[in-house]
Design an enzyme around this catalytic site. Structure first.
Site, PDB file in Angstrom:
ATOM      1  N   THR A 213       7.363  -0.624   2.008  1.00  0.00           N
ATOM      2  CA  THR A 213       7.691  -1.774   2.845  1.00  0.00           C
ATOM      3  C   THR A 213       9.065  -2.308   2.430  1.00  0.00           C
ATOM      4  OG1 THR A 213       5.337  -2.300   2.739  1.00  0.00           O
ATOM      5  CG2 THR A 213       6.783  -3.951   3.734  1.00  0.00           C
TER       6      THR A 213
ATOM      7  N   GLY B 294       0.822  -1.209   0.000  1.00  0.00           N
ATOM      8  CA  GLY B 294       0.000   0.000   0.000  1.00  0.00           C
ATOM      9  C   GLY B 294       0.852   1.254   0.000  1.00  0.00           C
TER      10      GLY B 294
ATOM     11  N   GLU C  42      -6.023  -3.024   1.544  1.00  0.00           N
ATOM     12  CA  GLU C  42      -6.071  -4.491   1.481  1.00  0.00           C
ATOM     13  C   GLU C  42      -7.393  -4.989   0.900  1.00  0.00           C
ATOM     14  OE1 GLU C  42      -3.211  -3.994   5.267  1.00  0.00           O
ATOM     15  OE2 GLU C  42      -5.255  -4.704   5.603  1.00  0.00           O
TER      16      GLU C  42
END
Lengths: 201, 201, 201, 201
Positions: free
Chosen positions: C98, C94, C168
């Site tokens: 990460t 998202g 998600e």
């Protein structure tokens, strides 16, 4: 004649275990066990990380730690919580240069956790990040294709056991022996392990 | 004195390996290897199932099979497809009575797959379902709490290595020796393994 | 009154889906589908990577791709092979920041694979590495504690759906709609999916 | 015209969510939340089980429960301990007949745990084992090949969303709305979730 490579491999694994453990540094093992016991006493988390087969061996260790009443976890599994100051990261990598393991170790240091490197290379990147290095002997995977081809060109012997096999076997046995030592010090019997062992599979 | 249980455990593991493999039935190993080679020749799937630490050892084997160019999978992982007629299920359970493994083996038989049981108990439920049993020695986990308490009452010796440790170690070494034998028969070098080894972790 | 946050959450998720998809760039979706179809035609691997819940959504997609006859894998699972030139990495994050996902994307580029970023942030680190960015709307997890505290100090509204929930959910629905589109273009029926669906669990 | 199945799928998912949730039984949701809160108050374990994509959705829920300070686990992961009297098993299966889920639910009952079935079929095997059934609407996967072929013979409409897609999406949204409700009742802010969120990936 039949299955001769099979039997030669068994023999080589046995030799590797015997030679490997006779060269282990007892002080490293003792400090590893002390750090584990401190974590358990202080209800700290013990989190294991590793890639590939080394990661699977790390999981087998984390499972037994859970059976012993440790607060153990595996990086990447669903319910692994944040690492905090004082938690313990056990980073397993034969070469000590597996990228994901080194990066995780660095991230763990940044949040104040202690890092224990389980590796064959005490000079590796992983070892340099770690608070404690436990050298578990093994050929370990050749670290790069370049190294491998050089070795081939130099006519060096192709070992019977491929890639990280020696490290992985030695590591599994090392961890299991640590479990036995912990059981002794904590006075935990097999029955108590069984009480915590997954029971609905 | 120091770490005496640690060293005793290493010794007991070594003894267990030596005794274990000297009692293995060579015919079972040969048939196992033949079935694996047939699967590879015919592009059939080789799917591994196991619970707990036995499952982790099974995964370590499945990974190496992939490195050797097998069409290998692990039950429960994301992209494991349907088992079909002629595929091979390798079911790993020391006791041969792990429920999930036995049920999976039965389901595999129902779809026409062959089942190979890797177990210490040739009379177990799992073994009875299987087309081929390979007995890998190990104390294996005591099969029920009842058995365990009986043994305690009888004053039987508590073994140093808890639960399935012996089976799991022997199994890991057994699978690795099978890999070495397969490499020899297929003429596959370590370099080829490395070419298939995960490279973005 | 009863369960009012429950119903408010459902409503907010529905709104988020409706608003989210009305803002999607159709060209990105079309190119994503074309790249997937090329991979299938050329028997290339499609490998999915993601951390946490975004990783779980990625796995759900990889599973359906397998049902459609794709050569799909998940980074970190047992039998995921080396990525090669021409393979496809689908990187789901998202925030697009990460660490493990960004590092994997870089490693994939280094071996000549194509990277598709599925992210809410077209300017993120991940997006900058990618050959194709598909923006899937979502608040996404606040990228750092610092940002979060700033927002709190500024008195900004605490959203009902925590962390990456919106991304998600939208991502799961996006992937499922892509599957439906692929089924149509490939002329694959549900029956064929069922034939490949895991059958021994 | 372009991507018409893609957009039709999005629309069908939205309709499925709206219709699905309008038919949910509010009493079931309330009891589910109460049982979860009791588990947290009494430091009991909440263990999630599911196969395939339903299992992935279950994992996404278990992860959020951990973020909320629950003692949550996933069946089959490394450090999942024994289920005990008073623990909670959340069994996720659209059809309510997934073998591994039903067997796990039975095993959980045998050790004195409570079972909550999350399923579309309140008459299914799973539902019959459960202490509480929460019906989450969805077409769910056709339960057998026979049923499927019958439907085909009868000329029944092939749905756009394959297999368990509807159930899985509805289930993910249901679980996320439960999380929002729990946050409200427990007075937990997003910041606290972030404090527990995995931080070394």
């Amino acid at each position: 004649m039949v299955l001769n490579r099979f039997w030669a491999a068994i023999q080589e694994i046995l030799t590797s275990i015997e030679k490997g453990f006779s060269s282990m540094e007892i002080g490293q093992v003792e400090r590893f066990i002390e750090k584990l016991l401190e974590s358990r006493d202080n209800m700290k988390k013990v989190v294991v990380v590793g890639a590939g087969r080394a990661g699977l061996v790390g999981k087998a260790f984390a499972m037994r730690l859970m059976h012993l009443g440790f607060n153990s976890y595996v990086v990447g599994e669903t319910i692994t919580p944040a690492l905090k100051n004082g938690d313990l990261l056990i980073a397993v990598s034969g070469s000590g240069s597996t990228k994901i393991v080194v990066e995780t170790a660095k991230a763990a240091k940044n949040v104040g956790a202690q890092v224990i490197a389980i590796t064959s290379y005490p000079d590796s990147q992983l070892a340099q990040v770690a608070d404690l290095v436990v050298r578990v002997p093994g050929r370990t995977k050749v670290s790069s294709k370049e190294d491998y081809f050089t070795r081939q060109i130099l006519g060096l012997h192709e070992p019977l056991l491929p890639l990280g096999t020696q490290f992985e076997t030695n590591c599994m046995i090392f961890f299991d022996a640590v479990i036995v030592e912990l059981m002794g010090r904590l006075g935990i019997t097999e029955r108590e392990l069984m009480e915590r062992h997954a029971n609905i599979e």
